[in-house]
Structure formats: structure tokens, C-alpha cells
Write an enzyme that holds these catalytic residues in place. Structure first.
Site, PDB file in Angstrom:
ATOM      1  N   PRO A  61       0.816  -1.180   0.000  1.00 36.61           N
ATOM      2  CA  PRO A  61       0.000   0.000   0.000  1.00 36.61           C
ATOM      3  C   PRO A  61       0.872   1.261   0.000  1.00 36.61           C
ATOM      4  O   PRO A  61       1.696   1.465   0.886  1.00 36.61           O
ATOM      5  CB  PRO A  61      -0.775  -0.119   1.292  1.00 36.61           C
ATOM      6  CG  PRO A  61      -0.735  -1.581   1.642  1.00 36.61           C
ATOM      7  CD  PRO A  61       0.319  -2.205   0.846  1.00 36.61           C
ATOM      8  N   GLU A  62       0.701   2.066  -0.983  1.00 32.50           N
ATOM      9  CA  GLU A  62       1.358   3.370  -1.034  1.00 32.50           C
ATOM     10  C   GLU A  62       0.287   4.415  -0.742  1.00 32.50           C
ATOM     11  O   GLU A  62      -0.819   4.054  -0.361  1.00 32.50           O
ATOM     12  CB  GLU A  62       1.989   3.577  -2.422  1.00 32.50           C
ATOM     13  CG  GLU A  62       2.948   2.454  -2.804  1.00 32.50           C
ATOM     14  CD  GLU A  62       3.604   2.657  -4.158  1.00 32.50           C
ATOM     15  OE1 GLU A  62       3.838   3.808  -4.546  1.00 32.50           O
ATOM     16  OE2 GLU A  62       3.887   1.650  -4.833  1.00 32.50           O
TER      17      GLU A  62
END
Length: 275
Positions: free
Chosen positions: A2-3
Site C-alpha cells: 500500500p502506497e
DNA sequence: CCTCCATCCTGTGGGC
DNA sequence: TGCCCACAGGATGGAG
């Protein structure tokens, strides 16, 4: 992990279920998930019975304000996701932390356990790496001049520096490649070798790339390690220009996308568009 | 301060 | 089918 777009999608998905809600129960089933908590029993003790006031995010960190001047911190690591469920719903494997409100369960699912949760006092927060995070890439992007100053004289590849959360917070391996492609800068260029125009191009690319990811609910790779809190997959994968497209034609010029290893991470880029 | 690199985990997919 | 290896969205701490 997850960015930024995935973390922001997570924040938005949780907001209706947590903002203003009282936490009735908190438990961790894997001690490792609380490794940043100075005393792990503080985690449940500090959350239980308290209300969540607001859900904030900085870079890839979720920062939830809790009554009593506390901050409930979550980092999703490489493989973490949050699920909203009702008590009794079947549990995903690797459900490592469970938080209950009056009528919902928030579940932190993280197979690789690179993520963590903690509840910090202001002093603990000030002593954590969160205090050293750079400005948020989506909401607080510094002007090109300030970015150029941070890159001046730096030897590491621009790709590595884009991933340095102390410079700008929120960019990761996928969106880093997408940003550099849009800016037409090769990922292996030493940070200090960029012209001011190239720094400007990168600065200009950050917002559009991250907002596009956000618009589609983020990027879920084939392994579906990342899902939205309601269980849906993010839909940005098919719109990626370079990440994961080794050998496929650049959508802009047709040249085959290349994969290079930079600082032990894969980088994907177009050798004609980017120099 | 900077730079480099190993390390923390589990799962999956490819090659043989 | 099984085995082994490489690789995966991240951050950190220690060595030099």
C-alpha cells in the site's frame, strides 16, 4: 505495500465506521504487530473505552486521533490491509489485530507482518519516525525549489530518493516508477545530476499520478494482498504505464519497457521516453 | 550527516 | 506432484 493512494483509500473507507465511535475492545493476536509499542499492553489499555476523534494520514501512515491526546498509528507495511466486518463474519487468514466498536469490527490483516500498530502519547509520537516524515506528497507537496535543494549533491538514484519518506512522504515503488515515467526521467539518474527542469517535471508529475491511483481505489496486484476495507480490489493495475510491464510496449512510444534493479528494488522504465 | 545493504515475514509462481 | 529459487506494494538499524 500500500502506497499513498491505497492508504488514503483505506482511510476513507474506515472513516464512517470509526470517526466519533467508541472502541469497546482491542486485541492483537501477534505480538510482533505491536513491536513499536514501548509496552505492548498499552495498546489495548489505551484504546478500550475511548472514542476515535478523527482519521488522518501522513504519507503511508494512518494517524487516528483518540480521546486523551493519544494517536493510534497504523502502517500497512508490504502486505497489510484493513477490513470492516461484523462480529461473526468469517475471518481472513492472518487477521492479526481486531478492534471492535459497538457494531463493527475493524480487522488488520497482514500476512508478512511488516506492518504495525501502536497507540502513542504525544511524547512517544515525537520520538518516533513519524516525527521525521517529510511533507505529504498529496496534500503538502513542497515547491520545486525546495525539492531541488534536497536533491542537491545526492549520489543515490532519483528513484531511491523518491522512496525516501523523509524527503516526501507517500511515494512507493509502483507510483515512483509511474511518476518518473510521466516526468520522463530515468530512475537510475543520481539525484544530484538532475537539472532544475527535471526536478520541476517530477514535482509536477507527483500529484496527477497519485490522484489517478486514488480515483481508481489504488492498485491491487495479482496476489490481492491489498484490498479496500469493503473487500473490493483497487482498479488502477490496468492503467499503470510502466510498473510490472517489463518487455511490453511503452504506451507512449512503443519501445519495450525495461526492468532494472535499483537499491535492491525493481524499477520499470522506458529507455526512449526517459533519460 | 550520508550511503549501502541485510533483515524482518509469508505467499506465490516459474523452472525443472 | 514436489522442490527450490526468486520475488513481492516497506522501513529500519548498523557498518563504514
Amino acid at each position: 505495500m500500500p502506497e499513498l493512494p491505497e492508504v488514503e483509500t483505506t482511510r476513507r473507507g474506515l472513516e464512517p465506521y470509526l470517526a466519533g465511535k467508541r472502541i469497546v475492545h482491542a486485541e492483537s493476536r501477534r505480538a510482533r504487530m505491536l513491536r513499536r509499542q514501548p509496552r505492548d499492553r498499552d495498546f489495548a489499555d489505551r484504546l478500550q473505552g475511548r472514542r476515535v476523534i478523527a482519521l488522518r494520514r501522513q504519507g503511508k501512515f494512518l494517524l487516528f486521533d483518540v480521546e486523551g491526546d493519544l494517536t493510534w498509528v497504523t502502517h500497512l507495511g508490504m502486505s497489510g490491509r484493513m477490513e470492516v466486518a461484523e462480529p461473526g463474519d468469517p475471518e481472513a487468514k492472518h487477521t492479526n489485530v481486531v478492534i471492535r466498536t459497538a457494531d463493527h469490527e475493524i480487522r488488520f490483516v497482514d500476512p508478512r507482518t511488516f506492518g504495525f500498530m501502536a497507540v502513542f502519547t504525544p511524547e512517544e509520537l515525537a520520538g518516533s519516525t513519524i516525527a521525521r516524515l517529510g511533507p505529504d506528497a498529496l496534500t503538502d507537496l513542497p515547491p520545486s525549489r525546495a525539492l531541488a535543494l534536497r536533491l542537491e549533491g545526492r549520489k543515490p538514484a532519483i528513484k531511491s530518493l523518491l522512496l525516501d519518506q523523509r524527503i516526501v512522504a507517500g511515494v512507493g515503488n509502483i507510483y515512483g516508477d509511474e511518476i518518473l515515467h510521466r516526468a520522463r526521467v530515468a530512475p537510475g539518474r543520481p539525484g544530484g545530476s538532475l537539472t532544475f527542469d527535471e526536478v520541476k517535471a517530477i514535482r509536477r508529475a507527483i500529484g496527477p499520478v497519485l490522484r489517478a491511483g486514488l480515483k481508481y481505489g489504488g492498485t491491487s496486484l495479482q496476489d490481492l494482498a491489498y484490498l479496500l476495507p469493503d473487500g473490493r480490489a483497487g482498479e488502477y493495475l490496468d492503467r499503470l504505464e510502466v510498473y510490472g510491464r517489463d518487455g511490453e510496449p511503452c504506451r507512449r512510444c512503443g519501445t519495450a519497457i525495461r526492468r532494472s534493479v535499483i537499491s535492491q528494488r525493481s524499477s520499470f522504465w522506458c529507455p526512449s521516453c526517459q533519460s
